[in-house]
Design an enzyme around this catalytic site. Sequence first.
Site, PDB file in Angstrom:
ATOM      1  N   ARG A  91      77.598   3.435  42.400  1.00  0.00           N
ATOM      2  CA  ARG A  91      77.811   4.757  41.817  1.00  0.00           C
ATOM      3  C   ARG A  91      78.101   5.877  42.832  1.00  0.00           C
ATOM      4  O   ARG A  91      77.351   6.865  42.909  1.00  0.00           O
ATOM      5  CB  ARG A  91      76.635   5.129  40.911  1.00  0.00           C
ATOM      6  CG  ARG A  91      76.403   4.093  39.839  1.00  0.00           C
ATOM      7  CD  ARG A  91      75.316   4.484  38.885  1.00  0.00           C
ATOM      8  NE  ARG A  91      75.714   5.522  37.968  1.00  0.00           N
ATOM      9  CZ  ARG A  91      74.931   6.048  37.038  1.00  0.00           C
ATOM     10  NH1 ARG A  91      73.690   5.631  36.929  1.00  0.00           N
ATOM     11  NH2 ARG A  91      75.360   6.978  36.229  1.00  0.00           N
ATOM     12  N   CYS A 151      72.018   2.890  42.322  1.00  0.00           N
ATOM     13  CA  CYS A 151      70.904   2.735  41.386  1.00  0.00           C
ATOM     14  C   CYS A 151      70.937   1.326  40.810  1.00  0.00           C
ATOM     15  O   CYS A 151      71.780   0.511  41.194  1.00  0.00           O
ATOM     16  CB  CYS A 151      70.901   3.821  40.311  1.00  0.00           C
ATOM     17  SG  CYS A 151      72.011   3.526  38.959  1.00  0.00           S
ATOM     18  N   ASP A 202      77.080   1.993  27.869  1.00  0.00           N
ATOM     19  CA  ASP A 202      75.691   2.329  27.537  1.00  0.00           C
ATOM     20  C   ASP A 202      75.174   1.592  26.297  1.00  0.00           C
ATOM     21  O   ASP A 202      74.005   1.746  25.930  1.00  0.00           O
ATOM     22  CB  ASP A 202      75.535   3.850  27.350  1.00  0.00           C
ATOM     23  CG  ASP A 202      75.655   4.592  28.668  1.00  0.00           C
ATOM     24  OD1 ASP A 202      75.555   3.938  29.727  1.00  0.00           O
ATOM     25  OD2 ASP A 202      75.852   5.819  28.647  1.00  0.00           O
ATOM     26  N   VAL A 213      82.613  -1.383  33.663  1.00  0.00           N
ATOM     27  CA  VAL A 213      82.381  -0.029  34.200  1.00  0.00           C
ATOM     28  C   VAL A 213      81.447  -0.061  35.419  1.00  0.00           C
ATOM     29  O   VAL A 213      81.723   0.569  36.439  1.00  0.00           O
ATOM     30  CB  VAL A 213      81.845   0.918  33.109  1.00  0.00           C
ATOM     31  CG1 VAL A 213      81.589   2.315  33.673  1.00  0.00           C
ATOM     32  CG2 VAL A 213      82.813   0.993  31.934  1.00  0.00           C
ATOM     33  N   ARG A 221      63.180   8.633  29.853  1.00  0.00           N
ATOM     34  CA  ARG A 221      64.257   9.483  30.383  1.00  0.00           C
ATOM     35  C   ARG A 221      65.335   9.707  29.323  1.00  0.00           C
ATOM     36  O   ARG A 221      66.044  10.703  29.371  1.00  0.00           O
ATOM     37  CB  ARG A 221      64.902   8.810  31.595  1.00  0.00           C
ATOM     38  CG  ARG A 221      64.027   8.772  32.823  1.00  0.00           C
ATOM     39  CD  ARG A 221      64.832   8.278  34.003  1.00  0.00           C
ATOM     40  NE  ARG A 221      66.185   8.783  33.882  1.00  0.00           N
ATOM     41  CZ  ARG A 221      67.297   8.077  34.110  1.00  0.00           C
ATOM     42  NH1 ARG A 221      67.212   6.835  34.507  1.00  0.00           N
ATOM     43  NH2 ARG A 221      68.484   8.626  33.959  1.00  0.00           N
ATOM     44  N   LYS A 245      71.587  13.341  25.321  1.00  0.00           N
ATOM     45  CA  LYS A 245      71.173  13.560  26.721  1.00  0.00           C
ATOM     46  C   LYS A 245      72.379  13.839  27.619  1.00  0.00           C
ATOM     47  O   LYS A 245      72.377  14.793  28.392  1.00  0.00           O
ATOM     48  CB  LYS A 245      70.436  12.309  27.224  1.00  0.00           C
ATOM     49  CG  LYS A 245      70.254  12.259  28.724  1.00  0.00           C
ATOM     50  CD  LYS A 245      69.516  11.030  29.190  1.00  0.00           C
ATOM     51  CE  LYS A 245      70.354   9.813  29.453  1.00  0.00           C
ATOM     52  NZ  LYS A 245      71.170   9.832  30.689  1.00  0.00           N
ATOM     53  N   ASN A 246      73.415  13.011  27.504  1.00  0.00           N
ATOM     54  CA  ASN A 246      74.530  13.114  28.449  1.00  0.00           C
ATOM     55  C   ASN A 246      75.471  14.278  28.145  1.00  0.00           C
ATOM     56  O   ASN A 246      76.447  14.505  28.854  1.00  0.00           O
ATOM     57  CB  ASN A 246      75.293  11.788  28.517  1.00  0.00           C
ATOM     58  CG  ASN A 246      74.470  10.735  29.231  1.00  0.00           C
ATOM     59  OD1 ASN A 246      73.464  11.049  29.858  1.00  0.00           O
ATOM     60  ND2 ASN A 246      74.889   9.480  29.122  1.00  0.00           N
ATOM     61  N   ARG A 302      70.281  11.099  38.793  1.00  0.00           N
ATOM     62  CA  ARG A 302      71.592  11.208  39.436  1.00  0.00           C
ATOM     63  C   ARG A 302      72.437  12.329  38.845  1.00  0.00           C
ATOM     64  O   ARG A 302      73.295  12.901  39.528  1.00  0.00           O
ATOM     65  CB  ARG A 302      72.371   9.904  39.277  1.00  0.00           C
ATOM     66  CG  ARG A 302      71.709   8.697  39.860  1.00  0.00           C
ATOM     67  CD  ARG A 302      72.580   7.508  39.584  1.00  0.00           C
ATOM     68  NE  ARG A 302      73.947   7.810  39.983  1.00  0.00           N
ATOM     69  CZ  ARG A 302      74.426   7.667  41.197  1.00  0.00           C
ATOM     70  NH1 ARG A 302      73.672   7.183  42.143  1.00  0.00           N
ATOM     71  NH2 ARG A 302      75.677   7.986  41.471  1.00  0.00           N
TER      72      ARG A 302
HETATM   73  N1  EPU Z   1      82.893   6.125  40.266  1.00  0.00           N
HETATM   74  C1  EPU Z   1      83.400   6.108  41.541  1.00  0.00           C
HETATM   75  N2  EPU Z   1      83.509   7.311  42.208  1.00  0.00           N
HETATM   76  C2  EPU Z   1      83.130   8.495  41.652  1.00  0.00           C
HETATM   77  C3  EPU Z   1      82.622   8.501  40.344  1.00  0.00           C
HETATM   78  C4  EPU Z   1      82.516   7.292  39.663  1.00  0.00           C
HETATM   79  O1  EPU Z   1      83.731   5.058  42.076  1.00  0.00           O
HETATM   80  O2  EPU Z   1      83.239   9.527  42.314  1.00  0.00           O
HETATM   81  C5  EPU Z   1      82.763   4.861  39.511  1.00  0.00           C
HETATM   82  C6  EPU Z   1      81.319   4.502  39.190  1.00  0.00           C
HETATM   83  O3  EPU Z   1      80.674   3.848  40.278  1.00  0.00           O
HETATM   84  C7  EPU Z   1      81.477   3.625  37.983  1.00  0.00           C
HETATM   85  C8  EPU Z   1      82.667   4.257  37.261  1.00  0.00           C
HETATM   86  O4  EPU Z   1      83.359   5.029  38.247  1.00  0.00           O
HETATM   87  O5  EPU Z   1      81.775   2.309  38.350  1.00  0.00           O
HETATM   88  C9  EPU Z   1      82.336   5.157  36.081  1.00  0.00           C
HETATM   89  O6  EPU Z   1      81.266   6.019  36.432  1.00  0.00           O
HETATM   90  P1  EPU Z   1      81.092   7.480  35.849  1.00  0.00           P
HETATM   91  O7  EPU Z   1      81.297   8.452  36.946  1.00  0.00           O
HETATM   92  O8  EPU Z   1      81.903   7.642  34.611  1.00  0.00           O
HETATM   93  O9  EPU Z   1      79.553   7.467  35.450  1.00  0.00           O
HETATM   94  P2  EPU Z   1      78.591   8.719  35.491  1.00  0.00           P
HETATM   95  O10 EPU Z   1      79.365   9.933  35.216  1.00  0.00           O
HETATM   96  O11 EPU Z   1      77.766   8.667  36.738  1.00  0.00           O
HETATM   97  C10 EPU Z   1      77.976   8.787  32.965  1.00  0.00           C
HETATM   98  C11 EPU Z   1      76.725   8.684  32.154  1.00  0.00           C
HETATM   99  C12 EPU Z   1      76.213   7.253  32.211  1.00  0.00           C
HETATM  100  C13 EPU Z   1      77.304   6.346  31.620  1.00  0.00           C
HETATM  101  C14 EPU Z   1      78.605   6.530  32.417  1.00  0.00           C
HETATM  102  C15 EPU Z   1      79.762   5.737  31.847  1.00  0.00           C
HETATM  103  C16 EPU Z   1      75.779  10.902  32.358  1.00  0.00           C
HETATM  104  C17 EPU Z   1      74.707  11.793  32.878  1.00  0.00           C
HETATM  105  N3  EPU Z   1      75.729   9.611  32.709  1.00  0.00           N
HETATM  106  O12 EPU Z   1      77.633   8.404  34.289  1.00  0.00           O
HETATM  107  O13 EPU Z   1      75.058   7.176  31.385  1.00  0.00           O
HETATM  108  O14 EPU Z   1      76.899   4.992  31.702  1.00  0.00           O
HETATM  109  O15 EPU Z   1      78.968   7.922  32.426  1.00  0.00           O
HETATM  110  O16 EPU Z   1      79.992   6.081  30.520  1.00  0.00           O
HETATM  111  O17 EPU Z   1      76.646  11.346  31.612  1.00  0.00           O
HETATM  112  C18 EPU Z   1      72.961   6.369  30.685  1.00  0.00           C
HETATM  113  O18 EPU Z   1      72.888   7.342  29.911  1.00  0.00           O
HETATM  114  O19 EPU Z   1      72.150   5.409  30.655  1.00  0.00           O
HETATM  115  C19 EPU Z   1      74.008   6.342  31.710  1.00  0.00           C
HETATM  116  C20 EPU Z   1      73.965   5.552  32.776  1.00  0.00           C
END
Ligand code: EPU
Length: 420
Positions: free
Chosen positions: A122, A117, A307, A329, A399, A22-23, A93
């Site tokens: 996030r 969320c 995850d 995280v 999802r 998915k990701n 998201r």
């Molecule tokens: N963060 C910030 N500012 C930003 C971006 C991130 O503070 O601009 C923080 C977040 O709040 C968090 C940390 O950095 O505390 C890491 O977040 P990240 O941006 O890596 O998460 P994401 O890209 O929103 C993806 C996956 C998530 C997975 C995380 C961590 C996708 C679509 N989603 O989320 O997957 O948990 O990376 O590996 O790729 C899931 O599949 O259930 C899921 C939540």
Amino acid sequence: MDKLEIHGGIPLKGEIRIAGAKNSALPIMASTLLTTDTVKVGNLPHLYDITTMLELLGCMGVESIVGEKLGVEINSGTIRHFNAPYELVKTMRASILVLGPMLAHFGEAEVALPGGCAIGSRPVNLHLAALKKMGADITVENGYIKARTKNRLKGAHIFMDLVTVTGTENVMMAACLADGVTIIENAAREPEVVDLACCLRSMGADISGEGTDTITVRGVERLHGSEYSVMPDRIETGTYLIAVAATRGKIKVKDTRPNILEAVLSKLEEAGAHIDIGKDWIALDMKGNRPKAVSLTTAPYPAFPTDMQAQFTALNAVAEGIGMITETVFENRFMHVHEMNRMGADMKVEGNTVVVNGKEILKGAPVMATDLRASASLIIAGLMSENQTTVDRIYHIDRGYECIEEKLQLLGAKIKRLPS
Ligand code: EPU
């Protein structure tokens, strides 16, 4: 709302196939906005989030043809406007992934600002700061991110304050069509980022360093159409392995990639699992034994993935000994703990750590899922319990897990969906 009804206590045994990730699929689908040629994306998982991404592209005028074999052909040449509406962003998201490619290719994008969320606040500040550094004019008005650039984006040296997966992906996609070289430091090293880079390269992008913490992208004039197959889902793989370990069973998982699951496999071995691997399969056998408690700390790849945290918490609930699970995280990813305590688990949250004192068996109960991975962990808890468990709000599971009840039934689980 649909529910899942589970009669637990059966060791799971058998073989299953793993779906596309998915990701990885979501950013790859968003990357099709970087070209007006057709991109064929294969090995897509059959999931709500994939449908939502198609709907999001479709509502902006992008045409897609869904093929028979888990494939879709996407052509953004027909795009009419550049607005990702709140109605879709609030359900997924990952919609933020259209921001970078749309801005880089069409010079404008309006994307609803994703809110917090169930697992944390996030924010997307790092995505926006990086795109601004590349010359974009970005404001947030009325709940929408409004991004524009008069000319092409400019290559820039970007240091990400935190490791962010979708942040790295957004900037990497935007940089493909920027003028000059972009260097992303402290980049996410997740295999899904690498998969996206491989897909972008197949479209003509000039990227190097993916899979390390420094990614270099040399912007090109245009990208072209391509055909790309999404890699297997490492989190789906890990979830089934844990479900089987927790129920003292035996499994062969096919169409997967053991080399991107090292942190998870090593924790499963520590829990007492016997593991064999081939190029695209993993076999796990508990030889009927109760799992041993494991301690772990989540962190960006290649460390232990957030995850998979909830699923290991479930395994610890019935393991021998005390396990300490630390989440670094996301700030609020322990909602499943309180539900598992309602099933007779002995867990205490202390700051960002949960201390789990393993019990022989849990007792079934009605429970409620709060996010995707928490839902998976509650299903695992139900599979390890005596009596009946019903897991409510399973739209979360749909999802991210393809045909979960059918796959678990293949392994001998007594699980069925109760339609609302
Ligand atoms: N963060 C910030 N500012 C930003 C971006 C991130 O503070 O601009 C923080 C977040 O709040 C968090 C940390 O950095 O505390 C890491 O977040 P990240 O941006 O890596 O998460 P994401 O890209 O929103 C993806 C996956 C998530 C997975 C995380 C961590 C996708 C679509 N989603 O989320 O997957 O948990 O990376 O590996 O790729 C899931 O599949 O259930 C899921 C939540």
